[in-house]
Write a protein that holds these residues in place. Sequence first.
Motif, short mmCIF file in Angstrom:
data_model
loop_
_atom_site.label_atom_id
_atom_site.label_comp_id
_atom_site.label_asym_id
_atom_site.label_seq_id
_atom_site.Cartn_x
_atom_site.Cartn_y
_atom_site.Cartn_z
N LEU A 1 -52.84 -24.93 29.23
CA LEU A 1 -52.91 -25.70 27.99
C LEU A 1 -52.02 -25.10 26.91
N ALA A 2 -51.93 -23.78 26.87
CA ALA A 2 -51.04 -23.14 25.89
C ALA A 2 -49.60 -23.61 26.09
N ARG A 3 -49.16 -23.69 27.34
CA ARG A 3 -47.82 -24.18 27.63
C ARG A 3 -47.70 -25.67 27.34
N LEU A 4 -48.71 -26.43 27.75
CA LEU A 4 -48.68 -27.88 27.56
C LEU A 4 -48.61 -28.25 26.09
N SER A 5 -49.39 -27.59 25.25
CA SER A 5 -49.39 -27.94 23.83
C SER A 5 -48.02 -27.71 23.21
N GLU A 6 -47.34 -26.65 23.63
CA GLU A 6 -45.98 -26.39 23.13
C GLU A 6 -45.01 -27.47 23.62
N THR A 7 -45.09 -27.80 24.90
CA THR A 7 -44.18 -28.79 25.48
C THR A 7 -44.42 -30.16 24.88
N PHE A 8 -45.68 -30.52 24.69
CA PHE A 8 -46.02 -31.82 24.11
C PHE A 8 -45.42 -31.94 22.71
N ALA A 9 -45.52 -30.89 21.91
CA ALA A 9 -44.98 -30.92 20.55
C ALA A 9 -43.46 -31.12 20.57
N VAL A 10 -42.78 -30.46 21.50
CA VAL A 10 -41.32 -30.60 21.61
C VAL A 10 -40.93 -32.03 21.97
N VAL A 11 -41.59 -32.59 23.00
CA VAL A 11 -41.24 -33.94 23.45
C VAL A 11 -41.60 -34.97 22.39
N MET A 12 -42.71 -34.76 21.70
CA MET A 12 -43.10 -35.70 20.66
C MET A 12 -42.09 -35.68 19.50
N ASN A 13 -41.58 -34.51 19.16
CA ASN A 13 -40.56 -34.42 18.12
C ASN A 13 -39.28 -35.14 18.55
N GLU A 14 -38.93 -35.04 19.83
CA GLU A 14 -37.77 -35.77 20.35
C GLU A 14 -38.01 -37.27 20.25
N TRP A 15 -39.22 -37.71 20.53
CA TRP A 15 -39.59 -39.12 20.42
C TRP A 15 -39.39 -39.63 18.99
N ARG A 16 -39.78 -38.82 18.02
CA ARG A 16 -39.63 -39.22 16.61
C ARG A 16 -38.18 -39.10 16.14
N ASP A 17 -37.51 -38.02 16.51
CA ASP A 17 -36.18 -37.75 15.97
C ASP A 17 -35.08 -38.53 16.68
N GLN A 18 -35.21 -38.69 18.01
CA GLN A 18 -34.14 -39.30 18.79
C GLN A 18 -34.48 -40.69 19.31
N GLY A 19 -35.75 -41.07 19.17
CA GLY A 19 -36.16 -42.42 19.51
C GLY A 19 -36.65 -42.59 20.94
N PHE A 20 -37.30 -43.73 21.17
CA PHE A 20 -37.86 -44.01 22.48
C PHE A 20 -36.80 -44.13 23.57
N PRO A 21 -35.60 -44.69 23.30
CA PRO A 21 -34.59 -44.75 24.36
C PRO A 21 -34.27 -43.38 24.95
N TYR A 22 -34.26 -42.35 24.11
CA TYR A 22 -34.00 -41.00 24.61
C TYR A 22 -35.11 -40.57 25.57
N ILE A 23 -36.37 -40.85 25.21
CA ILE A 23 -37.49 -40.47 26.07
C ILE A 23 -37.44 -41.23 27.39
N LEU A 24 -37.09 -42.52 27.33
CA LEU A 24 -36.97 -43.30 28.57
C LEU A 24 -35.90 -42.73 29.48
N THR A 25 -34.79 -42.29 28.89
CA THR A 25 -33.72 -41.68 29.70
C THR A 25 -34.23 -40.41 30.37
N GLU A 26 -34.93 -39.57 29.60
CA GLU A 26 -35.50 -38.34 30.17
C GLU A 26 -36.50 -38.67 31.27
N TRP A 27 -37.34 -39.68 31.02
CA TRP A 27 -38.35 -40.06 32.02
C TRP A 27 -37.68 -40.47 33.32
N GLN A 28 -36.63 -41.30 33.22
CA GLN A 28 -35.99 -41.81 34.43
C GLN A 28 -35.28 -40.72 35.23
#
Length: 233
Positions: free
Chosen positions: A153-180
């Motif tokens: 969970l310590a690792r997950l909470s850090e990773t979640f915060a990073v990805v969520m910031n990318e979602w806000r800063d770079q937008g959902f298209p960026y997250i979809l690209t990473e997901w794919q």
Amino acid sequence: METVGRTASTNADVKALAMQGSVAEGFWLRAKTQSGGIGRLGRKWESPAGNLYCSTVVDIRSGDPLPSSLSFVAGVAVYKAIRSFLPGAEMILKWPNDILVSGAKICGILLERMKDQVVVGIGVNIAVKPEIEGRAVTSLAAEGATIDAPGFLARLSETFAVVMNEWRDQGFPYILTEWQKLAHPVGSIITTSDERGETTSGEYAGLTADGALCLRKGDGTLIEIRAGDISIG
């Protein structure tokens, strides 16, 4: 971050806090065991001691991408956290946010909207792989990782915060690209099943801009899947 010994469901607890307006973004609740864990489509989530059962909350802010897109944020974050402990494992994301390790399910993710917040529930098999009829299941321990639930969970909470910031800063298209990049490749044979049990098969043809799965049927027809289960192969 708070830990309780036993509860019915961490999602239910965090939802209650959200309804009271008494929980802020970044809060995580972990339970050592659950008596009433729920997965997608209302399925029971088995909760033996030793695995991770946790929930967090995300504020819906002006200018954020659609809240529903947080499903992909959670999937990418959990994938990356697992990958950090299993660097050589065979892993893929399966639409919309399942993670398969060595072809077997290792986690569950459930998002629920509460007013201007989204509660994100995450269960990861850390020490135990529950026996689930008709479904291949694995755990971090079974795949060779040496980490406990608090450490993960310590690792997950850090990773979640990073990805969520990318979602806000770079937008959902960026997250979809990473997901794919992390998911089943285009052209994979997929079968979808809806809540009535009706199935449709075809080739995976990518995602729409809002995250729906595109499926090309045998006759060439392209359809969009927005809910349901999928199996690969």
